[in-house]
Design an enzyme around this catalytic site. Structure first.
Site, short mmCIF file in Angstrom:
data_model
loop_
_atom_site.label_atom_id
_atom_site.label_comp_id
_atom_site.label_asym_id
_atom_site.label_seq_id
_atom_site.Cartn_x
_atom_site.Cartn_y
_atom_site.Cartn_z
N ASP A 1 0.82 -1.20 0.00
CA ASP A 1 0.00 0.00 0.00
C ASP A 1 0.86 1.26 0.00
OD1 ASP A 1 -2.08 1.76 0.15
OD2 ASP A 1 -2.56 1.35 2.24
N ASP B 1 -1.89 5.31 -5.76
CA ASP B 1 -2.13 4.47 -4.60
C ASP B 1 -2.33 3.01 -5.00
OD1 ASP B 1 -2.75 3.44 -2.12
OD2 ASP B 1 -4.81 4.20 -2.13
#
Length: 536
Positions: free
Chosen positions: A131, A337
Site C-alpha cells: 500500500d 495508490d
C-alpha cells in the site's frame, strides 16, 4: 683567557641571533601577508535567512519552524538523516524481499497486490497487501480481534500467521518517549509505556490498532551472489482490526510504503540500507515485482510529486487527458495508490474521461447495474471479440504521459452466463482523485523519494532488465496467481460512507481471443481505499 672570553660572549651572540630572526620574520609578515577577508555564516533557520527567503517567490516547503519547537528539531534531524542516508545509500545495492520480490494480485482479497514477507527471530511469514497510500507496516499480533488464519477462509491453499513479540528474540518494544512514537504520543498513557497506534482508513469502519515494536525484516541483495540482510524495521503489533481487515482485504497485514518516517522505505533508507527510492511493477497477468533502492532509468516518463505540509502521500498533478482522438485540458491533483483497487475520479475529470471513452466505443452500452461499481459498461456476445479500445493517457505536469494500458474489466453476471460485459474500470468519487493499481497495469512505477519524482515506463515484470513492449504471454506459466474464491457480495464505490450489498458478479475473459491478461476467471473483490483518514 681567549677560551674563557669566547664562552662568556656566547649568550650575547645567541641573543643577537634570536633578535635578528624575530625582526626578519616581522618584516616578511608585513611584506608578504595577503589582505584578509571574511564572510558571515548563517544557520539554515536563522532570522537573516528567513528574511532573505521571504523576499523570494518560494518559501521553505512546510513553512519555517519556530525555534525550540518539535518541528524545528525534527527538521534539523531530518536534514542530517537525508544527507548521511544518501551518502550511505550510494554504496548500497538494491534489495528485494527475502521470500522473493514477486507480488500477486489476489482478486478475492480486494483486487490488491500482495507479497510474502518474513519478520522476527525465528522468522515468521505474512501475506501483506502492498500500500503506497499508507505508512505503517502492521501485522495481526497477539490478537484480540483479527481475521481468520485458516486457508479455507480465503481459498489460498496456505494458512496465515499471527505475530507475537514475546516469541521473537529480536523484538523490542517502542516506548512513548521514543522519537518513533512522535505521531502517536497523544495516545500514550505514560512516557515509559508502550507506544500505542490507531489508524483509521477511508474504507468504511476499517481500522487497525495495537502498539509499535522494533524487529527485523528479511531482505536479500540483488545480483548473482545474493546475501540475506536483516533490516531493522518498525512493525505495528495489530491486536484489533475492524471492517475490511477482518477478511475482505489485507487480512494478514498491510505493508506501508508511504513517505512518513515510519514507512518501510523510509526506515530502510534512513538507516543507509537502500537509496531513498523503490519501484513496483504491475504485471498484466496479476504478477508483479517490488524492488527497494530502484531509482528507475533514464528513458522513463516522470513528473514531480506535490509536496504539501503534513501530507505523506504520493500526489501528482494531472494537466490533461487523452482518450482516442479527443483530448481535455482538465487539471487536477491525484494520489498514486497501490492500495486502491480501481481508479477513482471526481467531476469534471470523471465525466470527461467517461464520455470521451463512451464516444469512442462502438459497442452497445449496457443498462446500469447497481451491483457493479462501474457506470460505463458494454454488452459483448459469446461470439464477439473485442479487437479495439481507445487508448487513454494522463498528461502530467511537465508534459510526460502516463499510459493506461488496460482500462477495462470483463464481467459475466452469474444470472446471465450467456452474456458478457466489459466496463471502463473507473469509479466516480465525490472527494478523491486516485490513480489505483488497475490503471498502473503494464507499468514499472518508480517512487523516487530522493528527487521527489514519480517515474514510469511500460515493462515486462518477468525480466526487470527488459524494456521492450510487454509480451503476449507470461514467460513463466507457473507464476499465475492462486485460484481465488469468489469475491465478497458487496460493491461500494463510495466506500467512505456506507456498506453496500449487491449481486455477486464474476470477472472473466471474453469469448474468443481478446487479451491474454484475462485468460482466467477472476472474482471481483471490492473498491477498496487503504488510505488513512488522518492524512487526507
Amino acid at each position: 683567557m681567549a677560551a674563557a672570553s669566547a664562552v662568556d660572549s656566547f649568550p650575547r651572540l645567541l641573543f643577537l641571533l634570536l633578535f635578528f630572526c624575530l625582526l626578519f620574520a616581522l618584516v616578511l609578515e608585513e611584506s608578504y601577508a595577503a589582505p584578509g577577508f571574511g564572510f558571515d555564516i548563517h544557520h539554515r533557520f536563522s532570522d537573516r535567512v528567513r528574511q532573505w527567503a521571504n523576499s523570494r517567490p518560494r518559501d521553505l516547503p512546510g513553512g519555517w519552524p519556530d525555534k525550540g519547537t518539535p518541528e524545528y528539531y525534527s527538521a534539523l534531524v531530518g536534514h542530517d538523516r537525508a544527507i548521511h542516508g544518501r551518502a550511505l545509500a550510494e554504496l548500497a545495492p538494491e534489495l528485494s524481499l527475502a521470500d522473493g520480490n514477486e507480488t500477486i494480485r489476489i482478486n478475492s482479497l480486494g483486487f490488491l497486490h500482495y507479497a510474502v514477507v518474513s519478520v522476527g527471530t525465528p522468522n515468521v511469514t505474512f501475506l501483506v497487501a502492498l500500500d503506497t497510500g499508507s505508512n505503517l507496516f502492521w501485522v495481526p499480533c497477539d490478537c484480540t480481534r483479527c481475521a481468520p488464519t485458516s486457508s479455507d477462509s480465503y481459498g489460498l491453499g496456505v494458512d496465515l500467521n499471527i505475530y507475537s513479540p514475546s516469541t521473537s528474540t529480536t523484538s523490542q518494544n517502542i516506548p512513548c518517549n521514543s522519537s518513533l512514537c512522535s505521531g502517536y504520543k497523544n495516545e500514550c498513557s505514560g512516557m515509559d509505556g508502550l507506544c500505542p497506534y490507531m489508524v483509521e482508513y477511508v474504507s468504511a469502519m476499517t481500522s487497525s490498532s495495537g502498539f509499535l515494536v522494533n524487529d527485523v525484516l528479511y531482505l536479500t541483495t540483488e545480483g548473482s551472489n545474493p546475501q540475506i540482510v536483516k533490516a531493522p524495521i518498525v512493525i505495528g503489533c495489530g491486536k484489533v482490526q475492524t471492517g475490511s481487515f477482518l477478511g475482505d482485504a489485507a487480512p494478514n497485514g498491510l505493508f506501508g510504503l508511504g513517505r512518513d518516517n515510519l514507512s518501510v522505505p523510509s526506515v530502510l533508507s534512513s538507516r543507509g540500507l537502500i537509496s531513498n527510492s523503490f519501484s513496483m511493477c504491475f504485471g498484466r497477468d496479476g504478477i508483479g515485482r517490488i524492488n527497494f533502492g530502484d531509482q528507475g532509468s533514464s528513458d522513463q516518463g516522470q513528473t514531480s510529486f506535490n509536496v504539501k505540509q503534513n501530507n505523506s502521500l504520493y500526489n501528482i498533478s494531472i494537466t490533461g487527458m487523452e482518450v482516442g482522438n479527443s483530448s481535455s485540458d482538465v487539471s487536477f491533483s491525484a494520489l498514486v495508490d497501490s492500495g486502491t483497487s480501481f481508479t477513482t475520479l471526481t467531476d469534471p475529470a470523471y465525466t470527461k474521461l467517461s464520455e470521451s471513452f463512451n464516444a469512442a466505443v462502438s459497442k452497445k452500452r449496457a443498462d446500469v447495474d447497481p451491483s457493479i461499481p462501474f457506470e460505463y459498461c458494454y454488452l459483448l456476445s459469446s461470439k464477439e471479440n473485442l479487437t479495439h479500445l481507445p487508448f487513454i493517457n494522463f498528461i502530467t505536469q511537465g508534459g510526460s504521459k502516463i499510459p493506461v494500458n488496460f482500462p477495462v474489466i470483463f464481467i459475466s453476471n452469474q444470472q446471465q452466463q450467456r452474456n458478457f460485459m466489459f466496463c471502463l474500470a473507473l469509479v466516480k468519487n465525490n472527494a478523491l482523485n486516485i490513480i489505483g493499481q488497475n490503471f498502473l497495469t503494464g507499468l514499472r512505477v518508480v517512487f523516487d523519494r530522493d528527487r521527489m519524482i514519480l517515474g514510469w515506463k511500460k515493462f515486462d515484470c518477468y525480466n526487470m532488465e527488459d524494456s521492450n513492449p510487454l509480451p503476449v504471454e507470461p514467460r513463466n506459466s507457473s507464476a499465475a496467481p492462486p485460484s481465488p474464491a469468489l469475491g465478497p457480495t458487496s460493491f461500494d464505490p463510495e466506500a467512505t460512507t456506507k456498506q453496500g450489498n449487491g449481486t455477486q458478479v464474476t470477472v472473466v475473459s471474453p469469448p474468443g481471443s481478446s487479451s491474454s491478461c484475462l485468460n482466467r476467471f477472476f472474482g471481483i473483490g471490492l473498491v477498496f481505499f487503504l488510505l488513512p483518514v488522518a492524512i487526507l
